[in-house]
Design a protein around this motif. Sequence first.
Motif, mmCIF file in Angstrom:
data_model
loop_
_atom_site.group_PDB
_atom_site.id
_atom_site.type_symbol
_atom_site.label_atom_id
_atom_site.label_comp_id
_atom_site.label_asym_id
_atom_site.label_seq_id
_atom_site.Cartn_x
_atom_site.Cartn_y
_atom_site.Cartn_z
ATOM 1 N N PHE B 36 0.833 -1.201 0.000
ATOM 2 C CA PHE B 36 0.000 0.000 0.000
ATOM 3 C C PHE B 36 0.869 1.253 0.000
ATOM 4 O O PHE B 36 0.568 2.224 -0.684
ATOM 5 N N PHE B 40 0.786 4.445 -2.447
ATOM 6 C CA PHE B 40 0.302 5.745 -1.995
ATOM 7 C C PHE B 40 1.397 6.780 -1.764
ATOM 8 O O PHE B 40 1.113 7.967 -1.780
ATOM 9 N N LYS B 44 1.240 10.751 -2.806
ATOM 10 C CA LYS B 44 1.380 11.880 -1.893
ATOM 11 C C LYS B 44 2.459 12.853 -2.352
ATOM 12 O O LYS B 44 2.397 14.029 -2.060
ATOM 13 N N ILE B 54 -5.965 12.039 -3.078
ATOM 14 C CA ILE B 54 -6.249 10.619 -2.845
ATOM 15 C C ILE B 54 -5.302 10.073 -1.777
ATOM 16 O O ILE B 54 -5.721 9.406 -0.832
ATOM 17 N N GLY B 55 -4.020 10.388 -1.905
ATOM 18 C CA GLY B 55 -3.031 9.906 -0.940
ATOM 19 C C GLY B 55 -3.315 10.418 0.457
ATOM 20 O O GLY B 55 -3.297 9.664 1.430
ATOM 21 N N PHE B 57 -6.170 11.437 1.603
ATOM 22 C CA PHE B 57 -7.418 10.851 2.070
ATOM 23 C C PHE B 57 -7.147 9.500 2.730
ATOM 24 O O PHE B 57 -7.601 9.227 3.845
ATOM 25 N N TYR B 58 -6.369 8.685 2.063
ATOM 26 C CA TYR B 58 -6.051 7.347 2.598
ATOM 27 C C TYR B 58 -5.375 7.433 3.960
ATOM 28 O O TYR B 58 -5.860 6.868 4.951
ATOM 29 N N THR B 59 -4.293 8.210 4.045
ATOM 30 C CA THR B 59 -3.547 8.220 5.312
ATOM 31 C C THR B 59 -4.347 8.885 6.435
ATOM 32 O O THR B 59 -4.311 8.420 7.568
ATOM 33 N N ILE B 62 -7.396 6.443 7.530
ATOM 34 C CA ILE B 62 -6.983 5.229 8.221
ATOM 35 C C ILE B 62 -6.322 5.541 9.552
ATOM 36 O O ILE B 62 -6.549 4.862 10.553
ATOM 37 N N ILE B 109 -3.650 -2.644 5.906
ATOM 38 C CA ILE B 109 -4.085 -1.314 5.459
ATOM 39 C C ILE B 109 -3.720 -0.264 6.501
ATOM 40 O O ILE B 109 -3.276 0.832 6.177
ATOM 41 N N ALA B 113 -0.800 2.785 6.030
ATOM 42 C CA ALA B 113 -0.966 4.230 6.185
ATOM 43 C C ALA B 113 0.211 4.820 6.957
ATOM 44 O O ALA B 113 0.740 5.873 6.589
ATOM 45 N N THR B 116 3.331 4.685 4.744
ATOM 46 C CA THR B 116 3.299 5.732 3.720
ATOM 47 C C THR B 116 3.865 7.030 4.278
ATOM 48 O O THR B 116 4.702 7.676 3.645
#
Lengths: 172, 230
Positions: B36, B40, B44, B54-55, B57-59, B62, B109, B113, B116
Amino acid sequence: MDFDLMITSFPKLLSATVITLKLLSASLFFGLFIGLLFAILRLNKNPIINKFAYGYSYVFRGTPLLVQIFIIYFGLGQIEYFRSTFLWAVFKEPYWCAIIAFSLNTGAYTSEILRSAFQTIKPGIIEAGKSLGISSRVIFFKVQIPIAIKQSLPAYGNEIILMMKVFVIYVS
Amino acid sequence: MELLYFGDNGWGDELFIATLMTVAVSISAMLIGFLFALIFTPLKLSKYKILNLIGNFYTTVIRGVPELLVIYLFFFGGSGAIMYVASIFGYFEYIEINAFITGSFAIGIISGAYSTEVFRGAIQSIDKGQFEASKVLGFNKYIHFFKVIMPQMLRLALPNLSNVWQITLKDTSLISVTGLVEIMRQSYIAAGSTRDPLLFYSFAAVLYLLLTFISMKFLNRLEKNYSRGF
């Protein structure tokens, strides 16, 4: 998506949020004191006291919080002697067990944060205080602690957020 | 103490297998997390706003949501989602996903995060001149990333990655709610059937401490190895 269910269950979730916040503030309050105590012990020159404080933070940071809660809630009740003392009234309640476990856990992390904050204080500042003839207690409370608080606030903010997330464990 | 013996009467062998399970889940979760992070981190660091979004949002999501919630979502929501997709294709039987796979995906996941963020920080703290120098020398993208950026990034990322590993290791205790038999679940079973929770939960704590201790030693050596020449 069942919106009716969402709307009817919302008040219950809201009251559960209040319990979460109560628990959070109580354990952060106790945790801060435990953390401060152990941070001071960590900086003590005596190797035994020093090692004891290190062991405390190592054990509580090295094991999952779930294990700690289970030991405190299920494990301690097993000791016969412990059941007969007045402490048993406290440890019987899941609410108090949660507060004790969370305070001890956050205390360990807080002690590490505070210790590193104390260590970043330049020795020159303390020496300056000493050469001005200020007593070491006044130096500690009026010089070292304010600087340490300022240094540790960003890391402590992270810790508060982590604790808030960790409270979900309480439900299980 | 007899309860911890290996064999039919003791729980030693069961707890040993459970420890291996914890290690297996942690390692696979860490590897999924790297996967992941590999997706990502470039997002970022990209210059395009949408990819950045998007990057981030994910970190943010989560890292801002409790771990247990992610596990519940995957375990109870995951099979529902797969069954919904399957029903579109005309398959209506009940599908159950393996607890190991959902568990390591959920933890993966989460640790992804954190990884990342670690990788982003490490790449950003590499000297700008290194990027420019490798461009000037005309390296292609493959050599640029794997021979110039990656070795420097690993050195900077390792101390924080060992933190992520410790968090991942401890997060696996939460998978016990899904019924996967790792240390926590096994001690729960043992404590229930022997009525000796203090012994088994304390032993579980010792096992976790042992795991963190061993991995700390190993990672410290790795760190020394990677920071050679600096």
